[in-house]
Design a protein around this motif. Structure first.
Motif, PDB file in Angstrom:
ATOM      1  N   ASP A 101      -5.121  -5.218  -1.238  1.00  0.00           N
ATOM      2  CA  ASP A 101      -5.143  -6.669  -1.450  1.00  0.00           C
ATOM      3  C   ASP A 101      -3.855  -7.309  -0.935  1.00  0.00           C
ATOM      4  O   ASP A 101      -3.879  -8.379  -0.333  1.00  0.00           O
ATOM      5  CB  ASP A 101      -5.351  -6.995  -2.938  1.00  0.00           C
ATOM      6  CG  ASP A 101      -4.390  -6.245  -3.846  1.00  0.00           C
ATOM      7  OD1 ASP A 101      -3.897  -5.166  -3.446  1.00  0.00           O
ATOM      8  OD2 ASP A 101      -4.112  -6.717  -4.960  1.00  0.00           O
ATOM      9  N   ILE A 102      -2.726  -6.639  -1.170  1.00  0.00           N
ATOM     10  CA  ILE A 102      -1.440  -7.232  -0.809  1.00  0.00           C
ATOM     11  C   ILE A 102      -0.432  -6.145  -0.455  1.00  0.00           C
ATOM     12  O   ILE A 102      -0.470  -5.049  -1.029  1.00  0.00           O
ATOM     13  CB  ILE A 102      -0.907  -8.126  -1.970  1.00  0.00           C
ATOM     14  CG1 ILE A 102       0.335  -8.923  -1.544  1.00  0.00           C
ATOM     15  CG2 ILE A 102      -0.627  -7.318  -3.226  1.00  0.00           C
ATOM     16  CD1 ILE A 102       0.706 -10.052  -2.510  1.00  0.00           C
ATOM     17  N   ILE A 103       0.420  -6.459   0.506  1.00  0.00           N
ATOM     18  CA  ILE A 103       1.561  -5.583   0.812  1.00  0.00           C
ATOM     19  C   ILE A 103       2.822  -6.390   0.516  1.00  0.00           C
ATOM     20  O   ILE A 103       2.981  -7.504   1.012  1.00  0.00           O
ATOM     21  CB  ILE A 103       1.549  -5.116   2.277  1.00  0.00           C
ATOM     22  CG1 ILE A 103       0.250  -4.363   2.576  1.00  0.00           C
ATOM     23  CG2 ILE A 103       2.761  -4.220   2.551  1.00  0.00           C
ATOM     24  CD1 ILE A 103       0.098  -3.940   4.036  1.00  0.00           C
ATOM     25  N   LEU A 150       5.921  -0.081  -0.133  1.00  0.00           N
ATOM     26  CA  LEU A 150       5.993   1.276  -0.703  1.00  0.00           C
ATOM     27  C   LEU A 150       4.608   1.906  -0.881  1.00  0.00           C
ATOM     28  O   LEU A 150       4.434   3.099  -0.620  1.00  0.00           O
ATOM     29  CB  LEU A 150       6.726   1.246  -2.054  1.00  0.00           C
ATOM     30  CG  LEU A 150       8.240   1.026  -1.989  1.00  0.00           C
ATOM     31  CD1 LEU A 150       8.801   0.722  -3.374  1.00  0.00           C
ATOM     32  CD2 LEU A 150       8.940   2.250  -1.393  1.00  0.00           C
ATOM     33  N   GLY A 208      -6.273  -3.813  -7.603  1.00  0.00           N
ATOM     34  CA  GLY A 208      -6.092  -5.119  -6.972  1.00  0.00           C
ATOM     35  C   GLY A 208      -7.081  -5.472  -5.876  1.00  0.00           C
ATOM     36  O   GLY A 208      -7.456  -6.628  -5.742  1.00  0.00           O
TER      37      GLY A 208
END
Ligand code: PRP
Length: 189
Positions: free
Chosen positions: A106-108, A112, A50
């Motif tokens: 890229d993203i949270i 986890l 990602g």
């Protein structure tokens, strides 16, 4: 019959973040990191797949010396939500002991992946470890996590483009889009 990509990009209302908004944010994040790591040579780790576009844009804006490395973990598969189970698919190549490490996502979403990566990389004894994420979803975390460099805070919508996929598509798009319901239906017919 138009492609799924054409269906997505044909409607401007699907755009969440434009190329210019992303560029500006990436430049600001790179400037902050360059300032914070002045005199150091950090190792930046790209979390595949990602973050591949964000990572390459970010490192090109850095003014400090740095090294790059790549890891691959997977938790989503082709689903819209995290499965909760994380697999390591590619390990780091560079010895991280005593190094300043920046892990680039890229993203949270649930948190986890970051939670897992922090525990995993910590065992490799870096001198320091920080996280960078272009996007952070608000109100979706199911574990506590820290992310020191955050780009945009976004809502709960499923987003695609600029590295982010649905069923492995749309990673190549230069903007970030909200996945339209109609496209989701069309892709699952
Ligand atoms: C995505 C993304 C992050 C993770 C974030 O990866 O790139 O690594 O999910 O979600 P979380 O906070 O809920 O853990 P994914 O597993 O979809 O693989 P990909 O990067 O190859 O798309």
């Amino acid at each position: 019959m138009s492609s799924f990509t054409e269906q997505l990009v044909s409607e401007h209302k699907n755009v969440l973040l434009t190329r210019e908004q992303i560029n500006q944010k990436v430049r600001a994040m790179a400037a902050q990191i360059s300032q914070d790591y002045k005199g150091e040579v950090p190792v930046l780790i790209c979390v595949l797949n990602g973050s591949f576009l964000f990572f390459t844009d970010l490192v090109r804006e850095l003014t400090i010396d740095c090294e790059v490395d790549f890891v691959k973990i997977s938790s989503y598969g082709d689903a819209l939500k995290s499965s909760g189970k994380i697999d390591v698919l590619k390990n780091v190549d560079c010895p991280l002991e005593g190094r300043h490490v920046l892990i680039v996502e890229d993203i949270i979403d649930t948190g986890l992946s970051v939670h897992f990566l922090r525990r995993w990389i910590k065992k490799l004894n870096p001198a320091s470890m920080r996280f960078v994420s272009l996007l952070v979803k608000e109100g979706t975390a199911i574990v506590d996590y820290e992310c020191e460099y955050r780009g945009f805070t976004i809502g709960k919508e499923f987003v695609i483009g600029y590295g982010l996929d649905y069923k492995q598509l749309f990673r190549n798009l230069p903007e970030i889009y909200i996945m339209p319901e109609a496209l989701l239906d069309a892709m699952n017919k």
